[in-house]
Design an enzyme around this catalytic site. Structure first.
Site, mmCIF file in Angstrom:
data_model
loop_
_atom_site.group_PDB
_atom_site.id
_atom_site.type_symbol
_atom_site.label_atom_id
_atom_site.label_comp_id
_atom_site.label_asym_id
_atom_site.label_seq_id
_atom_site.Cartn_x
_atom_site.Cartn_y
_atom_site.Cartn_z
ATOM 1 C CE LYS A 172 -5.282 -10.818 -4.668
ATOM 2 N NZ LYS A 172 -6.291 -10.993 -3.672
ATOM 3 C CE LYS A 230 -12.636 -5.488 -3.812
ATOM 4 N NZ LYS A 230 -13.835 -6.015 -3.215
ATOM 5 C CE LYS A 273 -4.326 -1.141 -0.265
ATOM 6 N NZ LYS A 273 -4.755 -2.330 0.335
#
Ligand code: TRP
Length: 328
Positions: A195, A198, A115
């Protein structure tokens, strides 16, 4: 009575996709249908606001995830379905838990580091706090089992550490939660790397996609000439084969592997075959969703009652923890 508790949640930073469905929701469904378990499933709205997001319409986005849940088969008769922020006990508990976890431990988590890389301008406190809140989500219900994707394993480790430390220090008996894995848990991205997520443009197939949408998305998955000495083990072709394995089975993958090394694979046909089976699985959910969209009152009632049921359990745990810590 002696049912074991289960808790899981999904963030509301976008609509549910195939990765959420296979990695988390399928596990949630199988535990909901097992009478040995009492299941709590939430929309993690508080976990969605630590990255830049749009407040206008956010509540609606959270509600859409509830609809996705219900359409996928989560059943309010069998599971407690709720919105995280409507059970404020989670936040209070998370603060109490934060006293037993060091800042250094949080900073070293791979999920935190990712992040920081993705949003270097927005490394806020909530981001660091994320796993502590998640531990509170789980331990508020003394849940021992958590159906989530494999990427959440580092967070579960924190939840176990929190439980251990709270038990050691304050004589509590919180369970050390373990992950409940589903067979199809790794769903690859349509970008050909990593993977399905969204947050990555062009990566996901949404549960609400039409057959045309799915075909269009799969068409963008990068491939190669379809022929060669060995099947690539990463990238678009490998991801396409993974989709074939997940939706058409091992046998079909083996056929394609042979074709790849002989006459060659026609990707257009394979993609269309995969799109058809995916759509077949999604269609009943989409029909159910259309019904639910019309019934606002019913959905409101599910959300309100879910929060009430969840608060009953969470407030008991909070009280126990406060007592153990000498706060009451
Ligand atoms: N961190 C989870 C995810 O990104 C969402 C989540 C929040 C969660 N709280 C949870 C999952 C508690 C399981 C249990 O997918």
């Amino acid at each position: 009575m002696n049912q074991k508790r289960v808790l899981s949640g999904i963030r509301a930073n976008g609509r549910l996709h195939l990765g959420n469905y296979l990695g988390a929701v399928k596990g949630m469904l199988s535990l909901q249908d097992n009478p040995d378990y009492e299941t709590f499933y939430m929309v993690a709205d508080l976990h969605s606001i630590n990255v830049p997001y749009e407040p206008l319409g956010f509540r609606q986005a959270v509600r859409e995830v509830v609809l996705d849940y219900l359409a996928a088969g989560l059943d309010p008769e069998k599971s407690t379905i709720f919105i995280q922020s409507e059970v404020p006990e989670h936040v209070e508990l998370s603060y109490l838990f934060s006293t037993v976890i060091t800042v250094a431990r949080m900073q070293h988590l791979p999920t935190f580091k990712e992040k920081v890389k993705a949003y270097p301008e927005n490394v806020n406190m909530a981001l660091l706090y994320y796993p502590v809140l998640m531990a509170a989500d789980i331990l508020a219900y003394k849940a021992g089992l958590v159906p989530v994707g494999i990427d959440q394993e580092p967070h579960l480790e924190i939840a176990r550490e929190v439980a251990q430390k709270m038990n050691d220090r304050y004589g509590l008996a919180l369970p050390e939660p373990v992950r409940f894995a589903t067979p199809g848990e790794y769903v690859p991205s349509l970008t050909g790397a990593g993977k399905m997520a969204k947050s990555v443009e062009g990566s996901a197939i949404l549960l609400t996609d039409s057959l045309e949408d799915i075909k269009g998305r799969l068409a963008k998955l990068p491939t190669d000439s379809g022929k060669g000495g060995s099947v690539p083990t990463e990238g678009g072709v490998s991801n396409l084969f993974k989709f074939v394995e997940l939706f058409l089975g091992e046998g079909r993958v083996n056929e394609l592997r042979k074709q790849y090394m002989n006459e060659g694979v026609r990707y257009g046909e394979v993609k269309s075959e995969v799109a058809e089976v995916i759509y077949k699985e999604l269609k009943p959910m989409q029909e159910m969703r259309a019904e639910l969209e019309k019934d606002t009152n019913k959905v409101d009632k599910i959300i309100t009652e879910g929060a009430e049921k969840a608060r009953k359990v969470a407030s008991e745990t909070l009280q126990e923890v406060k007592q153990a810590m000498g706060l009451v």
